[in-house]
Design a protein around this motif. Sequence first.
Motif, PDB file in Angstrom:
ATOM      1  N   SER A 231      33.134  22.638  46.177  1.00 44.40           N
ATOM      2  CA  SER A 231      34.559  22.808  46.467  1.00 44.40           C
ATOM      3  C   SER A 231      35.322  23.197  45.217  1.00 44.40           C
ATOM      4  O   SER A 231      36.263  24.012  45.273  1.00 44.40           O
ATOM      5  N   GLU A 232      34.966  22.611  44.081  1.00 40.56           N
ATOM      6  CA  GLU A 232      35.644  22.981  42.845  1.00 40.56           C
ATOM      7  C   GLU A 232      35.394  24.448  42.509  1.00 40.56           C
ATOM      8  O   GLU A 232      36.299  25.172  42.054  1.00 40.56           O
ATOM      9  N   VAL A 233      34.162  24.904  42.719  1.00 39.71           N
ATOM     10  CA  VAL A 233      33.863  26.321  42.487  1.00 39.71           C
ATOM     11  C   VAL A 233      34.640  27.204  43.462  1.00 39.71           C
ATOM     12  O   VAL A 233      35.229  28.226  43.093  1.00 39.71           O
ATOM     13  N   GLY A 234      34.658  26.783  44.757  1.00 37.54           N
ATOM     14  CA  GLY A 234      35.398  27.558  45.742  1.00 37.54           C
ATOM     15  C   GLY A 234      36.879  27.613  45.441  1.00 37.54           C
ATOM     16  O   GLY A 234      37.529  28.654  45.623  1.00 37.54           O
ATOM     17  N   ALA A 235      37.440  26.493  44.961  1.00 37.63           N
ATOM     18  CA  ALA A 235      38.866  26.484  44.620  1.00 37.63           C
ATOM     19  C   ALA A 235      39.158  27.401  43.441  1.00 37.63           C
ATOM     20  O   ALA A 235      40.207  28.064  43.383  1.00 37.63           O
ATOM     21  N   ALA A 236      38.216  27.452  42.489  1.00 38.94           N
ATOM     22  CA  ALA A 236      38.428  28.309  41.329  1.00 38.94           C
ATOM     23  C   ALA A 236      38.341  29.790  41.685  1.00 38.94           C
ATOM     24  O   ALA A 236      39.018  30.635  41.078  1.00 38.94           O
ATOM     25  N   LEU A 237      37.530  30.133  42.681  1.00 40.51           N
ATOM     26  CA  LEU A 237      37.336  31.530  43.058  1.00 40.51           C
ATOM     27  C   LEU A 237      38.257  31.987  44.186  1.00 40.51           C
ATOM     28  O   LEU A 237      38.301  33.182  44.492  1.00 40.51           O
ATOM     29  N   ALA A 238      38.959  31.026  44.811  1.00 41.85           N
ATOM     30  CA  ALA A 238      39.789  31.386  45.964  1.00 41.85           C
ATOM     31  C   ALA A 238      40.966  32.259  45.527  1.00 41.85           C
ATOM     32  O   ALA A 238      41.572  32.030  44.474  1.00 41.85           O
TER      33      ALA A 238
END
Length: 440
Positions: A231-238
């Motif tokens: 989720s942290e990776v997804g939030a950074a790439l969103a």
Amino acid sequence: MKKRYFIIAQITVLAVEAVLLLCFALWDADSAQDAVAVNEVLQSVESGWGRLESHERRTGLNYVVLDGTGEVLFRTDTGLSESVNRAVVHRDTILDIENAGLVVGKLIVFNDSAEILESGKRAMLLAVLAVMLAQWGICIAYGMYLDRAVIRPFRQLKDFARRVAGGNLDIPLEMDRGNLFGAFTESFDIMREELKKARLAEAKANAEKKELVAKLSHDIRTPVASIKAASEVGAALAQSGRIRENYGQIIRKADQIDALVNNLFTAALEELERLAVNPVDMESGELAAMLKSADYFGWAQIPPIPECLLHGDRLRLQQVFDNIFANAYKYGRNACQGEGGFQGQSAQGSPWGGKINVTMRREGQCLAVCIEDCGGGVDEEELPLLKEKFRRGSNAGNKEGAGLGLYISDYFLREMGGELLVENGEKGLRVTVVIRQSGI
């Protein structure tokens, strides 16, 4: 065996008493005089008439000799009847004394039947008293036997039960197998042994449960950590703020799951009182994020929050709001579907501004957060019971649940010095979370 001997002895003594009492009631002294002895006395007096100063008593009878004028010529003892009238009253035997064909005096033979009767009564009474003493002795002996054979063993059982209730299962119950209650006391000792085995088995099961909880918590942390990292990776790439917010919600929930898993080391669900509550000072504005996290369907509008410093446990307050909103979703779902849809749709056009009404107010030294659903509420008599463990309202129907949400929330708030109030509101159940301000 001893009981049979006691009964036989008591029956024998009672039979002897009955016979003695019957004899006492029916016995009557014979008032008739011994005719032979009386004739012998009369002949001796007549043969020695005129020489009575040398008269000798030849029988065991007491008598008095009177002359023709009523004067006493001879007596065998004092206290005898010395006149005809007195002799008649006493029922003595009165005979004429003849000499040369003439009546020269009277012979009064004393009637001793009353004395014989009195003497017999005394003897009978002494016999009855002796039998009664024997009966009392038997009863005392049997009472001592009962004390040794029955009362003392029961006292030992009482002390034994007290030790068992106190958790002392190591001391056996001493018993006499030849005792009347030998088998009975043996059963109690068997019960002690079985309780001890059950206690050991329970301790072993608890140890295994703790071990299982430790393993499960370790296994749960691994996927939760993976979810949080992804989720942290997804939030950074969103690219979209909406997507980033959704990832942030996942991260916050993952953190909450991780914190809750830590509690599994200290308590199980049925031991809620062991869950640690550690209140600290916190800004009231933090409640907005908690309420938004709990309202993941977006059914409520968060009102302005009065600024103050609260005393609470962030993790436990989040659990409280999660439980309240989960109940609102569960019991108000069908009713709220007619107010703008369900999942993912906020009811901005409803009279409340949302499907769940949230209001806040300051009450003295506390902040009250009121959360009301639109599920219709519960019966008034059920309201005091909703905060009890495993209690649910009659409107629960087939909806899943264990009846623990409000119980847990009430416990957490009390540990923080606050309070949980449950009442029926305008459209449904209103739950008020009262949080104490800091420094109070």
